[in-house]
Design a protein around this motif. Structure first.
Motif, PDB file in Angstrom:
ATOM      1  N   GLU A  75     -90.377 -25.951   5.394  1.00 56.21           N
ATOM      2  CA  GLU A  75     -90.903 -24.526   5.182  1.00 56.21           C
ATOM      3  C   GLU A  75     -92.101 -23.930   5.757  1.00 56.21           C
ATOM      4  OE1 GLU A  75     -89.166 -22.444   3.295  1.00 56.21           O
ATOM      5  OE2 GLU A  75     -87.378 -24.053   3.156  1.00 56.21           O
ATOM      6  N   GLY A  76     -92.571 -24.703   6.841  1.00 57.67           N
ATOM      7  CA  GLY A  76     -93.934 -24.470   7.362  1.00 57.67           C
ATOM      8  C   GLY A  76     -93.374 -23.373   8.571  1.00 57.67           C
ATOM      9  N   GLN A  77     -94.430 -22.860   8.981  1.00 61.11           N
ATOM     10  CA  GLN A  77     -94.653 -21.925  10.095  1.00 61.11           C
ATOM     11  C   GLN A  77     -93.982 -22.360  11.210  1.00 61.11           C
ATOM     12  OE1 GLN A  77     -97.586 -18.389  10.700  1.00 61.11           O
ATOM     13  NE2 GLN A  77     -98.189 -20.159  12.136  1.00 61.11           N
ATOM     14  N   ASP A  78     -94.589 -23.713  11.646  1.00 65.88           N
ATOM     15  CA  ASP A  78     -94.393 -24.300  12.889  1.00 65.88           C
ATOM     16  C   ASP A  78     -92.678 -24.590  12.958  1.00 65.88           C
ATOM     17  OD1 ASP A  78     -96.732 -24.317  13.793  1.00 65.88           O
ATOM     18  OD2 ASP A  78     -97.119 -26.484  13.292  1.00 65.88           O
ATOM     19  N   ALA A  79     -92.161 -24.889  11.920  1.00 66.17           N
ATOM     20  CA  ALA A  79     -90.796 -25.179  11.873  1.00 66.17           C
ATOM     21  C   ALA A  79     -89.914 -23.984  11.946  1.00 66.17           C
ATOM     22  CB  ALA A  79     -90.200 -25.965  10.523  1.00 66.17           C
ATOM     23  N   ARG A  80     -90.271 -22.865  11.302  1.00 66.10           N
ATOM     24  CA  ARG A  80     -89.612 -21.432  11.573  1.00 66.10           C
ATOM     25  C   ARG A  80     -89.906 -21.107  12.914  1.00 66.10           C
ATOM     26  NH1 ARG A  80     -92.292 -20.593   6.606  1.00 66.10           N
ATOM     27  NH2 ARG A  80     -93.742 -18.944   7.604  1.00 66.10           N
ATOM     28  N   PHE A  81     -90.784 -21.169  13.679  1.00 69.25           N
ATOM     29  CA  PHE A  81     -91.154 -20.851  15.134  1.00 69.25           C
ATOM     30  C   PHE A  81     -90.251 -21.496  15.925  1.00 69.25           C
ATOM     31  CE2 PHE A  81     -93.198 -21.561  19.189  1.00 69.25           C
ATOM     32  CZ  PHE A  81     -93.401 -20.267  19.614  1.00 69.25           C
ATOM     33  N   ARG A 141     -82.968 -21.133  19.175  1.00 69.43           N
ATOM     34  CA  ARG A 141     -81.823 -20.067  19.063  1.00 69.43           C
ATOM     35  C   ARG A 141     -82.110 -19.410  20.307  1.00 69.43           C
ATOM     36  NH1 ARG A 141     -82.122 -14.660  16.786  1.00 69.43           N
ATOM     37  NH2 ARG A 141     -79.945 -14.067  16.427  1.00 69.43           N
ATOM     38  N   ARG A 142     -83.312 -19.045  20.807  1.00 64.80           N
ATOM     39  CA  ARG A 142     -83.179 -18.013  21.989  1.00 64.80           C
ATOM     40  C   ARG A 142     -83.416 -18.610  23.522  1.00 64.80           C
ATOM     41  NH1 ARG A 142     -85.048 -15.408  17.580  1.00 64.80           N
ATOM     42  NH2 ARG A 142     -85.104 -13.176  17.464  1.00 64.80           N
ATOM     43  N   GLY A 143     -83.705 -19.687  23.240  1.00 61.35           N
ATOM     44  CA  GLY A 143     -83.854 -20.881  24.375  1.00 61.35           C
ATOM     45  C   GLY A 143     -82.566 -21.346  24.669  1.00 61.35           C
ATOM     46  N   LEU A 144     -81.966 -22.303  23.874  1.00 64.02           N
ATOM     47  CA  LEU A 144     -80.374 -22.773  24.124  1.00 64.02           C
ATOM     48  C   LEU A 144     -79.522 -21.738  24.183  1.00 64.02           C
ATOM     49  CD1 LEU A 144     -78.406 -25.108  24.666  1.00 64.02           C
ATOM     50  CD2 LEU A 144     -78.686 -25.351  22.166  1.00 64.02           C
ATOM     51  N   GLY A 145     -79.608 -20.911  23.054  1.00 65.43           N
ATOM     52  CA  GLY A 145     -78.406 -19.857  22.869  1.00 65.43           C
ATOM     53  C   GLY A 145     -78.495 -18.829  24.039  1.00 65.43           C
ATOM     54  N   GLY A 146     -79.830 -18.538  24.507  1.00 69.66           N
ATOM     55  CA  GLY A 146     -79.959 -17.437  25.525  1.00 69.66           C
ATOM     56  C   GLY A 146     -79.495 -17.981  26.761  1.00 69.66           C
ATOM     57  N   VAL A 147     -79.546 -19.362  27.120  1.00 66.06           N
ATOM     58  CA  VAL A 147     -79.202 -19.749  28.691  1.00 66.06           C
ATOM     59  C   VAL A 147     -77.433 -19.878  28.472  1.00 66.06           C
ATOM     60  CG1 VAL A 147     -79.057 -22.029  29.767  1.00 66.06           C
ATOM     61  CG2 VAL A 147     -81.156 -21.149  28.901  1.00 66.06           C
TER      62      VAL A 147
END
Length: 313
Positions: free
Chosen positions: A82-88, A94-100
């Motif tokens: 639930e930490g901020q780092d994990a959410r980041f 999503r935007r890196g792998l998914g974006g490529v």
């Protein structure tokens, strides 16, 4: 060729087996479970699009050479805690792998993830179907109990969810099926979310129409008397292949083109006079059980699109 889907997906297994039979190289992975970890991405910009590699263990795909991506039903990216780092990290994945993967040069998508996401919105589906001349039941989307009660008093009505997401009952996955609803059943709980109410179609059968590239495969589904949602009675259904009316076929071709899809599983209610009423489109819907039940060669059609770019005419 890339296949993006969950670790357990018997439907994708059929397509992969067919591609293997045709000696088409396939790299299968599940973004939500395999990345980061088993899947390793190294993508670089170059003139004309992305280059680099996506690896799974000993198997590697050259990104610039990927001819097709079959985007089936991959797991969602989930934070490790639930930490901020994990959410980041989830959003970066999503935007890196998914974006490529969504920007591969010269790649055929069945279908593009962003096209699938846009087509999952039922209000957009219903508006498009109406614009294409398909019959669409009278529909209300509201969080106003008074409007819902008035609608259910005006029509023999049903309720169904706007999204077929995961729902759990006593720790077990459960489906939320379409259900009849009368004005006396409406209460203030309607205020808690958007609800979709629709006039019930006096159907005698259902049809699932599966569009793959430029082909359409239709199965007529007959449920026991009184069954509203055939998905709740799989064991007692009868299937048979059926022809798609010319005007409906043309509308479905325009529908998938409008949404940028290469695949769509459409549900229709059929009335005694032979009219087909559009209910919804699942841009990544199930179809495998219809192959044997109704004799529809959908696996081969999907493999044709992935291998050659289109179904043979």
């Amino acid at each position: 060729m890339l296949v993006s889907t969950g670790h357990e997906d018997p439907t994708a297994d059929l397509v992969i087996a067919e591609l293997n039979r045709r000696r088409v190289p396939v790299l299968r992975f599940d973004p939500g479970r395999d990345f980061p970890g088993a899947a390793v991405l190294a993508a670089r910009t170059r003139q004309g699009g992305w280059s680099g590699t996506l690896s799974m263990g000993s198997r590697t795909a050259e990104l610039h050479a990927v001819r097709a991506l079959y985007h089936r039903r991959p797991s969602m990216f989930e934070p490790a805690d639930e930490g901020q780092d994990a959410r980041f990290a989830v959003q970066e994945n999503r935007r890196g792998l998914g974006g490529v993967l969504g920007a591969l040069p010269g790649c055929l998508y069945l279908s593009h993830p962003q096209a699938i996401a846009r087509a999952e919105y039922k209000p957009a589906q219903l508006a498009t179907a109406l614009g294409l001349g398909l019959l669409v039941p009278e529909t209300l989307i509201t969080n106003d109990p008074a409007q819902a009660e008035e609608f259910c008093d005006q029509w023999p009505a049903i309720y169904k969810p706007l999204h077929a997401g995961a729902y759990w009952v006593n720790g077990e996955p459960a489906g939320i099926w379409a259900a009849r609803v009368g004005p006396g059943e409406i209460d203030d709980a309607v205020e808690r979310s958007a609800h979709l109410f629709q006039a019930a179609v006096p159907k005698v059968a259902d049809v699932r129409a599966v569009v793959v590239g430029n082909q359409t495969f239709c199965a007529r589904i007959t449920a026991p008397p009184g069954v509203l949602d055939w998905r709740a009675e799989y064991r007692d259904l009868r299937y048979e292949p059926t022809d798609c009316p010319t005007d409906v076929r043309s509308a479905l071709a325009a529908f998938v083109q409008d949404f940028g899809l290469k695949f769509g599983a459409f549900d229709f209610a059929v009335t005694a006079d032979g009219a087909w009423w559009f209910l919804e489109c699942n841009p990544n819907g199930q179809w495998a059980w219809l192959e044997e039940a109704a004799g529809l060669p959908i696996t081969a059609a999907i493999a044709d699109v992935l291998e050659n770019g289109e179904c043979p005419t």
